[in-house]
Design a protein around this motif. Structure first.
Motif, PDB file in Angstrom:
ATOM      1  N   GLN A  82       0.810  -1.213   0.000  1.00 36.67           N
ATOM      2  CA  GLN A  82       0.000   0.000   0.000  1.00 36.67           C
ATOM      3  C   GLN A  82       0.849   1.272   0.000  1.00 36.67           C
ATOM      4  O   GLN A  82       0.326   2.368  -0.218  1.00 36.67           O
ATOM      5  N   HIS A  83       2.171   1.131   0.205  1.00 39.23           N
ATOM      6  CA  HIS A  83       3.037   2.309   0.243  1.00 39.23           C
ATOM      7  C   HIS A  83       3.807   2.509  -1.058  1.00 39.23           C
ATOM      8  O   HIS A  83       4.624   3.433  -1.149  1.00 39.23           O
ATOM      9  N   VAL A  84       3.600   1.650  -2.051  1.00 41.19           N
ATOM     10  CA  VAL A  84       4.282   1.778  -3.341  1.00 41.19           C
ATOM     11  C   VAL A  84       3.522   2.791  -4.206  1.00 41.19           C
ATOM     12  O   VAL A  84       2.291   2.709  -4.307  1.00 41.19           O
ATOM     13  N   PRO A  85       4.224   3.763  -4.826  1.00 48.17           N
ATOM     14  CA  PRO A  85       5.660   4.074  -4.752  1.00 48.17           C
ATOM     15  C   PRO A  85       6.006   4.777  -3.440  1.00 48.17           C
ATOM     16  O   PRO A  85       5.204   5.540  -2.904  1.00 48.17           O
ATOM     17  N   PHE A  86       7.233   4.552  -2.943  1.00 52.69           N
ATOM     18  CA  PHE A  86       7.624   5.040  -1.635  1.00 52.69           C
ATOM     19  C   PHE A  86       8.038   6.508  -1.721  1.00 52.69           C
ATOM     20  O   PHE A  86       8.838   6.900  -2.578  1.00 52.69           O
ATOM     21  N   CYS A  87       7.508   7.326  -0.813  1.00 49.32           N
ATOM     22  CA  CYS A  87       7.954   8.709  -0.651  1.00 49.32           C
ATOM     23  C   CYS A  87       9.091   8.717   0.366  1.00 49.32           C
ATOM     24  O   CYS A  87       8.899   8.295   1.514  1.00 49.32           O
ATOM     25  N   VAL A  88      10.289   9.162  -0.030  1.00 51.86           N
ATOM     26  CA  VAL A  88      11.463   9.027   0.820  1.00 51.86           C
ATOM     27  C   VAL A  88      12.145  10.373   1.013  1.00 51.86           C
ATOM     28  O   VAL A  88      11.961  11.309   0.236  1.00 51.86           O
ATOM     29  N   ILE A  89      12.950  10.418   2.084  1.00 52.47           N
ATOM     30  CA  ILE A  89      13.757  11.587   2.428  1.00 52.47           C
ATOM     31  C   ILE A  89      15.137  11.096   2.822  1.00 52.47           C
ATOM     32  O   ILE A  89      15.278  10.057   3.480  1.00 52.47           O
ATOM     33  N   GLY A  90      16.166  11.819   2.448  1.00 56.72           N
ATOM     34  CA  GLY A  90      17.522  11.506   2.869  1.00 56.72           C
ATOM     35  C   GLY A  90      18.120  12.659   3.629  1.00 56.72           C
ATOM     36  O   GLY A  90      17.840  13.833   3.360  1.00 56.72           O
ATOM     37  N   SER A  91      18.971  12.325   4.631  1.00 57.88           N
ATOM     38  CA  SER A  91      19.594  13.377   5.419  1.00 57.88           C
ATOM     39  C   SER A  91      20.843  12.832   6.087  1.00 57.88           C
ATOM     40  O   SER A  91      20.845  11.694   6.593  1.00 57.88           O
ATOM     41  N   ASP A  92      21.914  13.622   6.092  1.00 59.01           N
ATOM     42  CA  ASP A  92      23.138  13.293   6.816  1.00 59.01           C
ATOM     43  C   ASP A  92      23.203  13.983   8.168  1.00 59.01           C
ATOM     44  O   ASP A  92      24.160  13.784   8.921  1.00 59.01           O
TER      45      ASP A  92
END
Length: 421
Positions: free
Chosen positions: A241-251
């Motif tokens: 149910q989460h496809v496509p995934f909304c993502v965030i990246g952070s260092d």
């Protein structure tokens, strides 16, 4: 005698084939043997083995792919000591990097294949060609190693197990380049679509954008993992149910409560990477590492590599094999059985419909014949009634004539007696 015995028992004891075991006869144990320790032995041996995962990262520049990969594996995927050369915007470079990750005694050999230059130039017609050539080259190298006459205990697996395809958060559906790339890649490798920089969308915009992308996937016949691999995955139903995934990246790390979390800080607030209300990052990591890592490898070997191998063998003139030692024998037999079953069901339905139609036609003919006979019977009954009436009238007329004749005779006889006297 042997020939007669063979005819009598034909089909009762079929040959299991060279790659199958005959059916074993179950026995009851009289005392414990310690079989319950076998799964533990297997687990210890498998844990000592080195696992492999090959990921390819594809997407436009500026979507935070490198930062996201650092976030995904909780480490900094260091660059080589030598400075990286600037890539040309005219072509796409293929740059595989190899890492070793160790956690709780489990070792993962990670290969991240970057594709700098994708969708950066003005002419993007051939951007996908180097990527497809690299994927096919890894399949061909694995196939060559399989066919090598020398004994090899383990074949190095450099095949791409999954493509993380980053989609810009435009909210307007797939671009033409993305649609063509996703459709082509999905036919050769497992594709996991990601909506990059999910912090630039509101919750309502995320849901709307996901619905638009799913509609585009269906329209362009794009296969995504794990949605379109129901037979290859196990336990990933809740992740679909989460496809496509909304993502965030952070260092960046920040203290939230009593723990350090990866987040992105803005003037209006903080966006946490692993907060399910902010992104689907947790579900993606669970899909890749906790649920479907083996499924990715198995579907790569059983679906995509098998298709590449079959196409390669057919291209050199090898016919479709029906030998029991062929790896596609079972699927061919099952497919043939299923097609025959469907054909028999179709023929049975056709025969049933033809029978029903003939019965209905016969009933209509009999009903018309019955109506004709009833009409003829009614006409004959009416005609008989007319004849009966005519006969009764003639009979009445005859009786009247006879009565007149008797009266005339009696009067004549009476006159004769009177004269005689």
């Amino acid at each position: 005698m042997p020939l007669e015995f063979a005819h009598q028992h034909n089909g009762q004891f079929p040959d299991p084939g060279p790659w199958k075991h005959p059916v074993a006869r179950p026995l009851d144990l009289t005392a414990p043997l310690g079989l319950e320790s076998l799964p533990g032995q297997r687990f210890a041996k498998v844990k000592r083995a080195v696992f492999g995962l090959n990921l390819m990262v594809v997407g436009e520049s500026g979507l935070g792919k490198t930062t996201f990969m650092n976030t995904l594996f909780n480490t900094d995927l260091k660059e080589d000591i030598l400075p990286r050369k600037l890539h040309s915007t005219e072509t796409v470079n293929i740059e595989p990097s190899y890492y070793e990750l160790v956690e709780d005694g489990v070792t993962l050999n990670l290969c991240v294949v970057d594709t700098p230059g994708f969708a950066d130039g003005m002419n993007r017609e051939h951007n996908l060609t180097p990527i497809i050539e690299y994927i096919d080259q890894q399949y061909q190298e694995y196939m060559t190693a399989e066919r090598h006459p020398g004994f090899r205990k383990v074949i190095p697996d450099t095949r791409v197990h999954a493509v993380l395809y980053f989609i810009a958060p435009t909210g307007h559906g797939l671009k033409e380049l993305d649609a063509n790339a996703l459709k082509t890649l999905s036919q050769k490798v497992n594709v996991i679509p990601l909506i990059a920089k999910a912090d630039s969308l509101t919750a309502e915009e995320k849901l709307s954008f996901k619905r638009t992308l799913l509609r585009d996937f269906e329209e362009h016949q794009i296969k995504t993992f794990p949605t379109d691999y129901p037979d290859q995955i196990d336990g990933a139903d809740e992740l679909l149910q989460h496809v496509p995934f909304c993502v965030i990246g952070s260092d960046s790390l920040a203290l939230v409560g009593n723990r350090q979390v990866r987040c992105r800080t803005y003037r209006w607030g903080r966006v946490e990477v692993e907060n399910t209300e902010h992104s689907d990052f947790v579900y993606l990591r669970e899909l890749l590492m906790s649920t479907c890592l083996h499924d990715l490898v198995d579907s790569t070997h059983g679906v995509h590599y098998h298709k590449h191998r079959a196409d390669a063998l057919r291209s050199v003139g090898r016919p479709v094999s029906i030998l029991e030692c062929d790896d596609s024998y079972e699927s061919q037999i099952e497919g043939t059985k299923q097609s025959h079953k469907l054909e028999m069901e179709r023929r049975e339905e056709d025969i049933r419909q033809q029978f029903i139609q003939k019965v209905q036609e016969k009933e209509v003919a009999l009903r018309e014949r019955e109506e004709q006979l009833n009409a003829k019977k009614a006409a004959m009954v009416a005609e008989l009634e007319q004849y009966r009436v005519m006969i009764e009238a003639e009979q009445k007329e005859v009786e009247e004539l006879m009565s007149v004749s008797r009266a005339s005779t009696l009067s004549k006889n009476g006159s004769k007696l009177f004269k005689a006297k």
